[in-house]
Design an enzyme around this catalytic site. Structure first.
Site, PDB file in Angstrom:
ATOM      1  N   HIS A 143       0.932  -1.163  -0.003  1.00 62.33           N
ATOM      2  CA  HIS A 143      -0.145   0.011   0.043  1.00 62.33           C
ATOM      3  C   HIS A 143       0.695   1.212  -0.224  1.00 62.33           C
ATOM      4  CE1 HIS A 143      -3.509  -2.327   0.169  1.00 62.33           C
ATOM      5  NE2 HIS A 143      -3.713  -2.734   1.335  1.00 62.33           N
ATOM      6  N   HIS A 179      -9.655   1.877   0.955  1.00 62.33           N
ATOM      7  CA  HIS A 179      -9.514   0.560   1.748  1.00 62.33           C
ATOM      8  C   HIS A 179     -10.685   0.848   2.735  1.00 62.33           C
ATOM      9  CE1 HIS A 179      -7.543  -2.586   3.804  1.00 62.33           C
ATOM     10  NE2 HIS A 179      -6.453  -2.661   2.844  1.00 62.33           N
ATOM     11  N   GLU A 208     -11.423  -3.930  -2.855  1.00 68.24           N
ATOM     12  CA  GLU A 208     -10.454  -2.579  -3.308  1.00 68.24           C
ATOM     13  C   GLU A 208     -10.248  -2.824  -5.007  1.00 68.24           C
ATOM     14  OE1 GLU A 208      -6.908  -3.115  -0.628  1.00 68.24           O
ATOM     15  OE2 GLU A 208      -8.186  -4.513   0.239  1.00 68.24           O
TER      16      GLU A 208
HETATM   17  C1  GLA Z   1      -4.869  -5.269   2.063  1.00 65.66           C
HETATM   18  C2  GLA Z   1      -4.140  -6.626   1.971  1.00 65.66           C
HETATM   19  C3  GLA Z   1      -4.147  -7.570   3.403  1.00 65.66           C
HETATM   20  C4  GLA Z   1      -3.749  -6.565   4.323  1.00 65.66           C
HETATM   21  C5  GLA Z   1      -4.890  -5.533   4.493  1.00 65.66           C
HETATM   22  C6  GLA Z   1      -4.586  -4.514   5.668  1.00 65.66           C
HETATM   23  O1  GLA Z   1      -6.137  -5.524   1.827  1.00 65.66           O
HETATM   24  O2  GLA Z   1      -4.545  -7.577   0.948  1.00 65.66           O
HETATM   25  O3  GLA Z   1      -3.380  -8.499   3.070  1.00 65.66           O
HETATM   26  O4  GLA Z   1      -2.619  -6.136   4.286  1.00 65.66           O
HETATM   27  O5  GLA Z   1      -4.842  -4.896   3.019  1.00 65.66           O
HETATM   28  O6  GLA Z   1      -4.422  -4.947   6.868  1.00 65.66           O
END
Ligand code: GLA
Length: 381
Positions: A135, A209, A347
């Protein structure tokens, strides 16, 4: 019964359901978003919360991370609930948030070893998820203060958020000028338009997110929600959650959501892919691919309340994460502890690790080009 937005509004008014504190607009084509102080960062920067409402949808957005701090929608009887996980204080967002409600950049999801090569040059990114970059790295767009400008346009109300990421920030090349527009339409749709430009070749993959729980945040797990995803394939991952490069068929696996079924139905099946992410945490390869206009790709529904969310996007992928890493250590907005599966993320994105996978749709952005993507969330009950 499927009620449309106008019926719902009338119904809510008749039932004496009141607007949220702060007195947001009641009617479609509502007034300008309202701003209030949410908190102050350690360096003295003030963080504001913007409240907007239109077509029966209420949204509260922070200038920190562009975070959706609250998203309220009515059930089939007009009763509102906040359907997004979050916190009541800025301090919690700064110190312990697993990206609750945040804008994600420059790169949604993981880049293997936090490294990629573009035009013959290798870039080392900020690594914040074991050996990988997740991210956008340690200080991604979720931890930046955005400029926020409210607008009304016809019957729409919304916010224009902008953030300029300096050349080299988190290891990424190029000055990335990012604009994200949150719009609430008169029918209560929440639309996100992403735009970015660069002055050097780079990679870019922006997403949101929000952790959804259509029964209301803090009300327990989402395993009874029904979900459909218009995808015949998904991208299997290695134990570090980096795609192996394969596009695997969902048929006959726990990844098959082509027909609506509950999120929890197969979550305990001993499929090796479910062990990697402690549940579902994968990218679905949307059958429609990249499109110029947002197309419907997923529907999430809570049968008990009737709250239903439809998602349309221009993006080719959808990361469906079933809240596996929530472990009972966080206290949410309404004062309840969040445990595993208490929210899920959908997402819209390009595929994880695309900069290292030439066969995946490209995330490369060059000077002169404009990165654009749109995702629309529509609500009904
Ligand atoms: C995303 C990732 C997950 C996790 C979340 C945050 O969705 O795919 O593996 O890292 O973010 O906790």
């Amino acid at each position: 019964m499927e009620l449309n937005r106008r019926t719902l509004l009338t119904g809510a008014a008749a039932a004496g359901v009141t607007a949220a504190a702060g007195g947001a607009a009641h009617a479609a084509g509502g007034r300008k978003p309202v701003k209030s102080l949410f908190g102050t960062l350690a360096d003295g920067t003030k963080v504001y919360r913007w409240s907007l409402e239109n077509g029966g949808t209420r949204l509260k957005v922070l200038s920190y991370g562009g975070i959706v701090q609250s998203l309220e929608i009515p059930d089939r009887r007009g009763r509102y609930a906040n359907v997004s996980l979050g916190f009541g204080s800025l301090q919690d967002y700064v110190t312990k948030s697993p990206y609750f409600g945040a804008l994600i950049g420059r790169y949604g999801n993981r880049i293997g070893a936090g490294r990629f090569t573009l035009d013959g040059r290798t870039y080392q990114l900020s690594v914040n998820d074991d050996a990988n970059s997740l991210h956008g790295g340690a200080q991604g767009f979720d931890k930046r203060v955005w400029d926020v400008e409210p607008f009304t346009r016809g019957t729409d109300v919304g916010l224009r958020l902008s953030y300029t990421s300096a050349d080299g920030e988190m290891g990424y090349p190029g000055t990335l000028r990012t604009k994200v527009t949150y719009t609430l339409t008169r029918s209560g749709d929440w639309r996100i338009d992403y735009e970015a430009t660069t002055d050097r070749a780079t990679v870019c993959n922006l997403t949101s997110h929000v952790y959804f729980n259509l029964a209301g945040e803090g009300s327990g797990p989402v395993y009874g929600h029904e979900l459909s995803i218009a995808a015949s394939r998904y991208t299997p991952v290695d134990p570090g959650l980096i795609p192996t490069g394969e596009l695997a068929e969902v048929a006959g696996t726990p990844f098959d959501f082509r027909r609506a079924r509950t999120v929890g139905e197969d979550i305990r099946v001993a499929h090796p892919q479910l062990l990697h992410g402690k549940g579902l945490d994968h990218n679905w390869v949307l059958d429609k691919g990249v499109t110029g206009r947002p197309e419907h790709i997923a529907t999430l529904r809570d049968p008990a309340s009737g709250r239903t969310m439809r998602i349309a996007t221009t993006e080719p992928g959808l990361q469906f994460y079933s809240g596996n890493f929530l472990d009972g250590s966080l206290v949410g907005t309404g004062g309840s502890v969040y445990r595993q599966g208490d929210g899920l993320c959908l997402e819209t994105q390009h595929f994880p690790d695309s900069p290292n996978r030439p066969s995946f749709p490209s995330t490369v952005l060059r000077p002169g080009q404009v990165h654009r993507s749109t995702t629309v969330h529509s609500f009904s009950a």
